[in-house]
Design a protein around this motif. Structure first.
Motif, PDB file in Angstrom:
ATOM      1  N   LYS A  14      -1.705   5.339  -7.085  1.00  0.00           N
ATOM      2  CA  LYS A  14      -2.476   4.198  -6.604  1.00  0.00           C
ATOM      3  C   LYS A  14      -3.853   4.666  -6.129  1.00  0.00           C
ATOM      4  CE  LYS A  14      -2.205   0.481  -3.207  1.00  0.00           C
ATOM      5  NZ  LYS A  14      -1.412  -0.094  -2.108  1.00  0.00           N
ATOM      6  N   GLN A  15      -3.865   5.754  -5.385  1.00  0.00           N
ATOM      7  CA  GLN A  15      -5.134   6.303  -4.899  1.00  0.00           C
ATOM      8  C   GLN A  15      -6.007   6.782  -6.052  1.00  0.00           C
ATOM      9  OE1 GLN A  15      -6.481   6.343  -1.851  1.00  0.00           O
ATOM     10  NE2 GLN A  15      -4.728   5.139  -1.181  1.00  0.00           N
ATOM     11  N   GLU A  48       2.050   6.454  -4.420  1.00  0.00           N
ATOM     12  CA  GLU A  48       0.844   6.355  -3.593  1.00  0.00           C
ATOM     13  C   GLU A  48      -0.293   7.189  -4.193  1.00  0.00           C
ATOM     14  OE1 GLU A  48      -1.743   4.997  -0.900  1.00  0.00           O
ATOM     15  OE2 GLU A  48       0.289   4.245  -1.188  1.00  0.00           O
ATOM     16  N   ASN A  51       7.914   7.645  -3.577  1.00  0.00           N
ATOM     17  CA  ASN A  51       6.875   6.916  -2.839  1.00  0.00           C
ATOM     18  C   ASN A  51       5.571   7.701  -2.772  1.00  0.00           C
ATOM     19  OD1 ASN A  51       8.001   4.339  -2.023  1.00  0.00           O
ATOM     20  ND2 ASN A  51       9.477   5.546  -0.858  1.00  0.00           N
TER      21      ASN A  51
END
Length: 98
Positions: A91-92, A88, A84
């Motif tokens: 994604k950032q 993340e 996870n």
């Protein structure tokens, strides 16, 4: 070792994965040339140590988001947390590029 060499062709990695050897599988998991097909095979291979395959995969920066999403549902908290976290971060990173 051939399995750890990032210049090893994918077809050779596939053949090595089919050996169902835990130490070889761990090296394949760390290889930057690993494909989703190989990763899925290793995750589902009942003949190898299931404790080490997810660890090798989750820490491989070349592993796909699809595999990370599978690992995000791993029953081992440390594996799911890392998966996870990396999802993340990716994604950032994509958000910052746009």
């Amino acid at each position: 070792m051939i399995a750890a060499n990032n210049n090893t062709p994918v077809d050779i990695l596939e053949q090595l994965a089919e050996l169902s050897d835990s130490s070889i599988s761990m090296e394949i998991c760390r290889n930057r040339n690993i494909t989703d097909k190989i990763a899925l095979f290793l995750l589902n291979d009942s003949k190898i140590d299931v404790n080490y395959t997810p660890i090798g995969l989750v820490h491989n920066p070349a592993i796909s988001d699809n595999i990370l999403k599978i690992l995000a549902n791993n029953p081992r908290v440390e594996i799911s947390n890392y998966a996870n976290k990396y999802l993340e971060e990716r994604k950032q990173s994509q958000t910052n590029k746009n």
